[in-house]
Design a protein around this motif. Structure first.
Motif, PDB file in Angstrom:
ATOM      1  N   ASN A  38     -16.481  13.043 -42.787  1.00 22.97           N
ATOM      2  CA  ASN A  38     -15.457  12.983 -41.744  1.00 22.97           C
ATOM      3  C   ASN A  38     -15.122  14.388 -41.264  1.00 22.97           C
ATOM      4  N   THR A  49     -10.147  16.466 -43.568  1.00 20.31           N
ATOM      5  CA  THR A  49     -11.094  15.365 -43.764  1.00 20.31           C
ATOM      6  C   THR A  49     -12.524  15.842 -44.040  1.00 20.31           C
ATOM      7  N   ILE A 107     -10.541   7.791 -46.636  1.00 19.64           N
ATOM      8  CA  ILE A 107     -10.119   8.634 -45.519  1.00 19.64           C
ATOM      9  C   ILE A 107     -10.127   7.801 -44.242  1.00 19.64           C
ATOM     10  N   GLY A 109     -10.664   7.926 -40.819  1.00 17.89           N
ATOM     11  CA  GLY A 109     -11.248   8.882 -39.900  1.00 17.89           C
ATOM     12  C   GLY A 109     -12.189   8.209 -38.934  1.00 17.89           C
TER      13      GLY A 109
END
Ligand code: FES
Length: 112
Positions: A38, A49, A107, A109
């Protein structure tokens, strides 16, 4: 040209070795080799990220900045070898590095 051994925390991903040109960041090297990491801010040190663990080769990349450290503090499971892959720009030269890509599944993202 640098060789980077890339390992993954996420189960089911075998380590791979990629080649990355000097002047590129580790993030760019991963993307060019179709490895997902990410990078929500687009690589300008404004998120966390693109967090990786740089296990070997820190002398080959730009030194960590205060701003990068601030964002690493907000990453998931930061460790002493944590870096932001977009900020690890490879110096002129060659060598071997090793990075671990943290589990990306936690995450939120999107890929660019
Ligand atoms: S992509 Fe946002 S800090 Fe690296």
């Amino acid at each position: 040209m640098y060789k980077i051994k890339v390992s993954f925390e996420e189960a089911g991903h075998e380590p791979v070795e990629i080649e990355v040109e000097a002047g590129h960041s580790v993030l760019e090297g991963l993307i060019l080799n179709d490895i997902h990491l990410n990078h929500n801010c687009g690589g300008v040190c404004a998120c966390s990220t693109c967090h990786i663990y740089l296990e070997k080769g820190e002398d080959f990349v730009e030194e960590i900045s205060d701003k990068e450290e601030d964002f690493i503090d907000r990453a998931i499971n930061p460790r002493i070898e944590s870096r932001l892959a977009c900020q690890c720009v490879l110096h002129d030269g060659k060598g071997d590095l090793e990075v671990i890509v943290p589990d990306q599944s936690g995450i939120i993202g999107h890929e660019h």
